[in-house]
Motif scaffolding. Structure first.
Motif, PDB file in Angstrom:
ATOM      1  N   GLU A   1       0.832  -1.207   0.000  1.00  0.00           N
ATOM      2  CA  GLU A   1       0.000   0.000   0.000  1.00  0.00           C
ATOM      3  C   GLU A   1       0.865   1.254   0.000  1.00  0.00           C
ATOM      4  OE1 GLU A   1      -3.233   0.519  -0.287  1.00  0.00           O
ATOM      5  OE2 GLU A   1      -3.790  -1.592  -0.327  1.00  0.00           O
ATOM      6  N   ARG A   2       1.950   1.218   0.775  1.00  0.00           N
ATOM      7  CA  ARG A   2       2.863   2.362   0.828  1.00  0.00           C
ATOM      8  C   ARG A   2       3.469   2.617  -0.549  1.00  0.00           C
ATOM      9  NH1 ARG A   2       7.037   0.466   3.413  1.00  0.00           N
ATOM     10  NH2 ARG A   2       5.751   0.066   5.240  1.00  0.00           N
ATOM     11  N   ARG A   3       3.897   1.556  -1.213  1.00  0.00           N
ATOM     12  CA  ARG A   3       4.477   1.679  -2.560  1.00  0.00           C
ATOM     13  C   ARG A   3       3.450   2.256  -3.529  1.00  0.00           C
ATOM     14  NH1 ARG A   3       6.711  -2.869  -2.671  1.00  0.00           N
ATOM     15  NH2 ARG A   3       4.898  -4.071  -3.312  1.00  0.00           N
ATOM     16  N   CYS A   4       2.216   1.782  -3.445  1.00  0.00           N
ATOM     17  CA  CYS A   4       1.151   2.324  -4.306  1.00  0.00           C
ATOM     18  C   CYS A   4       0.938   3.808  -4.036  1.00  0.00           C
ATOM     19  CB  CYS A   4      -0.156   1.565  -4.090  1.00  0.00           C
ATOM     20  SG  CYS A   4      -0.151  -0.075  -4.813  1.00  0.00           S
ATOM     21  N   GLY A   5       1.007   4.182  -2.765  1.00  0.00           N
ATOM     22  CA  GLY A   5       0.854   5.593  -2.406  1.00  0.00           C
ATOM     23  C   GLY A   5       1.932   6.461  -3.028  1.00  0.00           C
ATOM     24  N   TYR A   6       3.172   6.008  -2.921  1.00  0.00           N
ATOM     25  CA  TYR A   6       4.275   6.755  -3.533  1.00  0.00           C
ATOM     26  C   TYR A   6       4.100   6.854  -5.045  1.00  0.00           C
ATOM     27  CZ  TYR A   6       7.349   7.356   0.487  1.00  0.00           C
ATOM     28  OH  TYR A   6       7.903   7.765   1.670  1.00  0.00           O
ATOM     29  N   MET A   7       3.822   5.737  -5.667  1.00  0.00           N
ATOM     30  CA  MET A   7       3.681   5.736  -7.128  1.00  0.00           C
ATOM     31  C   MET A   7       2.530   6.645  -7.554  1.00  0.00           C
ATOM     32  SD  MET A   7       4.485   1.691  -7.840  1.00  0.00           S
ATOM     33  CE  MET A   7       3.413   1.649  -9.213  1.00  0.00           C
ATOM     34  N   HIS A   8       1.415   6.557  -6.837  1.00  0.00           N
ATOM     35  CA  HIS A   8       0.243   7.336  -7.223  1.00  0.00           C
ATOM     36  C   HIS A   8       0.467   8.836  -7.003  1.00  0.00           C
ATOM     37  CE1 HIS A   8      -3.875   8.332  -8.032  1.00  0.00           C
ATOM     38  NE2 HIS A   8      -3.982   8.913  -6.850  1.00  0.00           N
ATOM     39  N   LEU A   9       0.841   9.235  -5.793  1.00  0.00           N
ATOM     40  CA  LEU A   9       0.960  10.668  -5.502  1.00  0.00           C
ATOM     41  C   LEU A   9       2.100  11.332  -6.275  1.00  0.00           C
ATOM     42  CD1 LEU A   9       0.175  10.732  -1.681  1.00  0.00           C
ATOM     43  CD2 LEU A   9      -1.366  11.143  -3.608  1.00  0.00           C
ATOM     44  N   TYR A  10       3.235  10.668  -6.355  1.00  0.00           N
ATOM     45  CA  TYR A  10       4.351  11.243  -7.111  1.00  0.00           C
ATOM     46  C   TYR A  10       4.059  11.210  -8.615  1.00  0.00           C
ATOM     47  CZ  TYR A  10       7.596  11.893  -3.223  1.00  0.00           C
ATOM     48  OH  TYR A  10       8.224  12.342  -2.086  1.00  0.00           O
ATOM     49  N   GLY A  11       3.409  10.162  -9.092  1.00  0.00           N
ATOM     50  CA  GLY A  11       3.062  10.064 -10.513  1.00  0.00           C
ATOM     51  C   GLY A  11       2.067  11.124 -10.937  1.00  0.00           C
ATOM     52  N   VAL A  12       1.025  11.321 -10.126  1.00  0.00           N
ATOM     53  CA  VAL A  12       0.039  12.361 -10.444  1.00  0.00           C
ATOM     54  C   VAL A  12       0.699  13.732 -10.406  1.00  0.00           C
ATOM     55  CG1 VAL A  12      -2.074  13.507  -9.640  1.00  0.00           C
ATOM     56  CG2 VAL A  12      -1.964  11.011  -9.728  1.00  0.00           C
ATOM     57  N   SER A  13       1.591  13.935  -9.453  1.00  0.00           N
ATOM     58  CA  SER A  13       2.305  15.206  -9.377  1.00  0.00           C
ATOM     59  C   SER A  13       3.087  15.477 -10.670  1.00  0.00           C
ATOM     60  CB  SER A  13       3.255  15.191  -8.174  1.00  0.00           C
ATOM     61  OG  SER A  13       3.953  16.399  -8.074  1.00  0.00           O
ATOM     62  N   GLN A  14       3.769  14.464 -11.164  1.00  0.00           N
ATOM     63  CA  GLN A  14       4.527  14.627 -12.415  1.00  0.00           C
ATOM     64  C   GLN A  14       3.596  14.897 -13.592  1.00  0.00           C
ATOM     65  OE1 GLN A  14       6.917  11.079 -12.656  1.00  0.00           O
ATOM     66  NE2 GLN A  14       8.599  12.041 -11.560  1.00  0.00           N
TER      67      GLN A  14
END
Length: 93
Positions: free
Chosen positions: A23-36
């Motif tokens: 879940e933590r990995r998904c959070g990083y991928m999602h929030l950082y990906g959307v930011s980019q």
């Protein structure tokens, strides 16, 4: 530390509290990906890329802080506002 670094620090603090590594990995991928993605859209439209990056990074912050997606838009905007106000580096206007 610049403003985006402060936002990332706050987001990382939330994400690091997620016990489940997946879940933590998904959070990083999602929030950082959307930011980019927000930055790319802002640049294409000649808008403020820094603000777009912050908005993208914070858009689902409540969901990851509570692991509860219910009413995440309203609760997330309140949480994002509180985080930004506590940073004292973003002004309304």
């Amino acid at each position: 530390m610049n403003r985006i670094e402060k936002v990332r620090e706050a987001v990382d603090a939330v994400l690091l509290n997620i016990a489940d590594a997946g879940e933590r990995r998904c959070g990083y991928m999602h929030l950082y990906g959307v930011s980019q993605a927000c930055v790319l859209i802002a640049l294409k439209r000649n808008e403020n890329a820094e603000l777009a990056a912050a908005a993208g990074m914070l858009h689902d912050i409540h969901t990851y802080a509570t692991m509860d997606p219910r009413d995440h838009a309203h609760k997330g905007s309140a949480m994002a506002r509180d985080l930004l106000n506590s940073m004292k580096c973003f002004e309304a206007g």
